[in-house]
Motif scaffolding. Structure first.
Motif, PDB file in Angstrom:
ATOM      1  N   VAL A   1     -52.447 -15.741 -15.715  1.00 19.03           N
ATOM      2  CA  VAL A   1     -51.193 -15.468 -16.408  1.00 19.03           C
ATOM      3  C   VAL A   1     -50.309 -14.517 -15.604  1.00 19.03           C
ATOM      4  O   VAL A   1     -49.091 -14.645 -15.567  1.00 19.03           O
TER       5      VAL A   1
ATOM      6  N   ARG B   1     -45.339 -12.433 -20.160  1.00 16.23           N
ATOM      7  CA  ARG B   1     -46.663 -12.948 -20.507  1.00 16.23           C
ATOM      8  C   ARG B   1     -46.548 -14.121 -21.474  1.00 16.23           C
ATOM      9  O   ARG B   1     -47.282 -15.114 -21.349  1.00 16.23           O
TER      10      ARG B   1
ATOM     11  N   ARG C   1     -47.868 -17.715 -20.570  1.00 11.78           N
ATOM     12  CA  ARG C   1     -48.920 -18.289 -21.402  1.00 11.78           C
ATOM     13  C   ARG C   1     -48.524 -19.701 -21.859  1.00 11.78           C
ATOM     14  O   ARG C   1     -49.327 -20.644 -21.780  1.00 11.78           O
TER      15      ARG C   1
ATOM     16  N   LEU D   1     -48.837 -22.078 -18.992  1.00  8.38           N
ATOM     17  CA  LEU D   1     -50.240 -22.385 -18.700  1.00  8.38           C
ATOM     18  C   LEU D   1     -50.794 -23.370 -19.720  1.00  8.38           C
ATOM     19  O   LEU D   1     -51.597 -24.249 -19.386  1.00  8.38           O
ATOM     20  N   GLU D   2     -50.358 -23.227 -20.954  1.00  5.81           N
ATOM     21  CA  GLU D   2     -50.793 -24.190 -21.955  1.00  5.81           C
ATOM     22  C   GLU D   2     -50.266 -25.583 -21.628  1.00  5.81           C
ATOM     23  O   GLU D   2     -50.972 -26.581 -21.724  1.00  5.81           O
TER      24      GLU D   2
ATOM     25  N   GLY E   1     -54.511 -23.400 -21.042  1.00  9.75           N
ATOM     26  CA  GLY E   1     -54.365 -22.429 -22.118  1.00  9.75           C
ATOM     27  C   GLY E   1     -55.617 -21.603 -22.351  1.00  9.75           C
ATOM     28  O   GLY E   1     -55.552 -20.460 -22.808  1.00  9.75           O
TER      29      GLY E   1
ATOM     30  N   ILE F   1     -56.270 -18.386 -19.186  1.00  5.52           N
ATOM     31  CA  ILE F   1     -55.177 -17.538 -18.734  1.00  5.52           C
ATOM     32  C   ILE F   1     -55.658 -16.230 -18.109  1.00  5.52           C
ATOM     33  O   ILE F   1     -54.973 -15.641 -17.296  1.00  5.52           O
ATOM     34  N   ASP F   2     -56.866 -15.787 -18.464  1.00  3.35           N
ATOM     35  CA  ASP F   2     -57.341 -14.513 -17.918  1.00  3.35           C
ATOM     36  C   ASP F   2     -58.251 -14.688 -16.719  1.00  3.35           C
ATOM     37  O   ASP F   2     -58.822 -13.728 -16.226  1.00  3.35           O
TER      38      ASP F   2
ATOM     39  N   VAL G   1     -51.881 -23.639 -11.899  1.00  3.87           N
ATOM     40  CA  VAL G   1     -51.325 -22.295 -12.038  1.00  3.87           C
ATOM     41  C   VAL G   1     -50.089 -22.169 -11.155  1.00  3.87           C
ATOM     42  O   VAL G   1     -49.043 -21.650 -11.571  1.00  3.87           O
TER      43      VAL G   1
END
Lengths: 442, 250
Positions: B106, B124, B128, B131-132, B137, B140-141, B155
């Motif tokens: 993210v 963020r 997010r 990324l979804e 989703g 993300i971390d 990404v």
């Protein structure tokens, strides 16, 4: 880019290389710790010494005769030139409250009843007011001409059975002769009472110059004569004026004198000093016979004498701080070096950041932040370490702890400055990196 | 769809490098990339693909001619303005992904917005969402080294899109991916293209290029020919065949 974000990113990359970052800051840690520790020691030492000048002592002027360029603090190069007559004449001067001699008597041993302890130079002969009333916790000042003594706690406690007021001590002088003193007072602590003694704690017995110094002087042949003195002293007790009689013909000459000004005002001190010098250097004084061309009377206050001591301390401290500064320089070169490596290593990251819109100043800020963080962490850890080291040192030497807190602020500023200076060139190089080349960089 | 105006236009662009004697990396290239279009650029090594990419990506300025990106003439901009234009109007997707190794997914996606000083929470949130949309989703971390090649490229694609750029530049986006992952990524490209994103893909793989509306063939710094593919906008058309024919390496 927001500075907080720079901080976050920079911190991230520092944490990414823990060992490297730790080793890099070590140079700064050591440098700052050394400065803080020694400055703490120095400040504590000064506080320890200066704290010992009681306000009342500030009106005392300490005098001795030496060649004008003798250096090395109180009594350096001092010659015995002052007679009792001189002291009395000085005391009669308008600006002078009191004047008396000062001498350290060479002893061998001191006995309290059956018990004997060896002691070399703990017997100090001076005038009654040398020991301030307020420093005597028990008993009273000794009187001139009497076989009396005031002892400090260290001297009193060195016997198994503590000495108390009223006891009689037997002192074996260096020449072998025995003399007796009646303890009439005990001081509050064992530190020295004047710069002549030094300020460290040690056992000391204070006695009047008459009879003790005059006796010893004649014995050792100091001064012009006075073999006749020995006889007429033992009975003199109690009379402060007895000094007159005891030194009539033979002059026991003092190495050092203490002149009390009317007050601790600078004007009064200067007046006392001036008239004393004028008198001593005039033909009217006994001292002038011996002063000649070579010797000059030095009259200084405790503060002035401590100033000299402080100069020496400062010199030493500057020297150590200088060495620490070199360590800081080495440390900052270490940071610069690591930052350069880091810039090269992260060429590609720089390329990515620039490709996605990082301005030169963003990149510059990022690397500069990183080196400043290293510098500041080094400074903070160094300060902590230095304070602990200073504390331990002060405990070890037994001084009052004084933290030079302004140096803590200075240390942090130095950390920032070192970080900026060390990071400037690497960060500038990073900022100037061409994103096209950087993205191609493997 | 959504082809209102021009995302990028090059007119008579020349880029000359002086390494010893002058080399014309680009030699009089004129090109219009309409908004919402999907263009592929093909050509052998040394044909000027990278140079073209760098110019369109505002990483470089032309020696002669003009490059207009998002309505601004790149050659007339200061370094700072050019960087800003690059940050806001261009999204990059690289062959080697080029994610920041110490930032998680993210944060990588949000990175371009960091330099536009957009609020952290907003960044963020947007990252997010993207990324979804690229199907990550649930990751993300994750750090880049915890992601597969295909995931990393997703990404990177999300990062390219985060500032809502005028154009997404993809340089061999599937060059480091296996066939299945490649198809997934290219499908994502199609999806975003259908959503209105302008795509410019540099490749030397025919089946990758065939996803586009048209293919620009570069040779020796010049446009050799422009190949219009059927079903402009409907990118799925013709692609199965293209994919099967495989390595159209000229």
């Amino acid at each position: 880019m927001n500075p907080l974000e720079s901080l976050r990113l920079a911190w991230r990359s520092i944490r990414g290389h823990r060992l490297r970052s730790a080793l890099t800051t070590l140079g700064i840690v050591i440098g700052i710790a050394a400065v803080i520790a020694f400055v703490t020691l120095g400040a504590s030492l000064q506080a320890g010494v200066i704290g010992d000048i009681s306000p009342d002592d500030q009106r005392n002027v300490y005098g001795w005769a030496a060649e004008p360029d003798s250096e090395g603090g109180p009594l350096a190069g001092a010659q015995p030139v002052f007679t009792q007559d001189d002291l009395e004449a000085v005391e009669d001067l308008e600006d002078v409250e009191a004047a008396y001699g000062y001498a350290t008597l060479q002893t061998q041993a001191i006995s309290n009843g059956e018990e004997t302890v060896a002691q070399g130079s703990g017997m100090i002969a001076s005038g009654p007011s040398y020991i301030r009333e307020e420093r005597i916790t028990e008993g009273r000042q000794f009187e001139m001409g009497a076989r009396e003594a005031v002892v400090n706690p260290a001297a009193a406690n060195q016997f198994e059975e503590n000495v108390s007021v009223g006891d009689t001590l037997t002192v074996a002088m260096l020449g072998g002769q025995q003399t007796e003193v009646e303890v009439v007072g005990i001081t509050d602590n064992s530190e020295g009472l004047s710069p002549f003694e030094g300020f460290e704690s040690s056992p000391r017995i204070y006695v009047p110059t008459d009879p003790y110094y005059t006796e010893q002087a004649s014995m050792l042949g100091i001064g012009a004569g006075g073999g006749a003195n020995t006889g007429n002293q033992s009975g003199a007790g109690g009379d402060a004026g007895a000094g007159n009689q005891s030194v009539t013909g033979g002059e026991a000459r003092f190495l050092a004198i203490i002149v009390e000004a009317e007050s601790a005002d600078q004007a009064d001190i200067d007046a006392a000093r001036e008239s004393t010098t004028d008198y001593l250097e005039s033909d009217a004084s006994d001292a002038s016979e011996l002063l000649g061309d070579d010797l000059e009377v030095q009259l200084q206050t405790s503060t002035e004498l401590l100033g000299q001591l402080q100069d020496v301390l400062n010199l030493l401290q500057n020297f150590i701080v200088g060495i620490a500064a070199i360590s800081l320089l080495v440390g900052s070169i270490g940071i610069a070096n690591i930052m350069l490596v880091s810039v090269t290593e992260r060429t590609r990251e720089i390329g990515i950041m620039k490709a996605v819109g990082a301005q030169n100043r963003d990149v510059l800020g990022l690397f500069l932040t990183e080196s400043v963080i290293l510098g500041v962490i080094g400074a903070i850890l160094g300060t902590g370490l230095g304070l602990v080291a200073g504390y331990l040192g002060v405990q070890y030497i037994d001084l009052p702890l004084v933290y030079p807190l302004e140096y803590v602020a200075i240390a942090i500023i130095v950390g920032i400055v070192v970080g900026i200076l060390a990071g400037l060139y690497p960060a500038w190089r990073a900022a100037r990196t061409d994103p096209i080349d950087a993205l191609r960089y493997e | 769809m959504a082809s209102s105006g021009t995302a990028v236009s090059l007119s008579n662009v020349r880029k000359t490098y002086r390494i010893g004697e002058p080399v014309h990396a680009l030699d009089g290239v004129s090109l219009e990339v309409p908004r919402g279009s999907y263009t592929a650029i093909m050509g052998p090594s040394g044909s000027g693909k990278s140079t073209l990419m760098n110019l369109v990506g505002c990483l470089d300025t032309p020696t002669e001619g003009t490059v207009v990106v998002g309505g601004r003439d790149v050659g007339t901009l200061s370094d700072r303005e050019r960087t800003r234009l690059r940050g806001t109007e261009v999204g990059f997707v690289f062959q080697t992904f080029n994610l920041m190794p110490r930032l998680n997914a993210v944060e990588n996606v949000a990175l371009p917005q960091l330099f536009q000083s957009i609020d952290r929470d907003e960044r963020r949130e947007r990252a997010r969402n993207l990324l979804e949309r690229v199907g990550l989703g649930d990751r993300i971390d994750h750090m880049p080294n915890e992601l597969s090649g295909g995931q990393r490229q997703r990404v990177a694609l999300a990062r390219a899109l985060v500032n809502d750029p005028a154009i997404v530049l993809a340089d061999e986006p599937s060059g480091n991916l296996d066939t299945d992952t490649e198809a997934d990524i290219l499908d994502l490209f199609d999806e975003f293209h259908e959503g209105g994103t302008t795509m410019l893909v540099v490749t030397h793989e025919r089946h990758v290029a065939e996803r586009a509306d048209r293919i620009i063939h570069l040779l020796d710094g010049k446009i050799e020919r422009i190949e219009e593919l059927d079903g402009a906008g409907g990118s799925q058309a013709g692609s199965p065949a293209g994919r099967e024919s495989g390595g159209g390496d000229e």
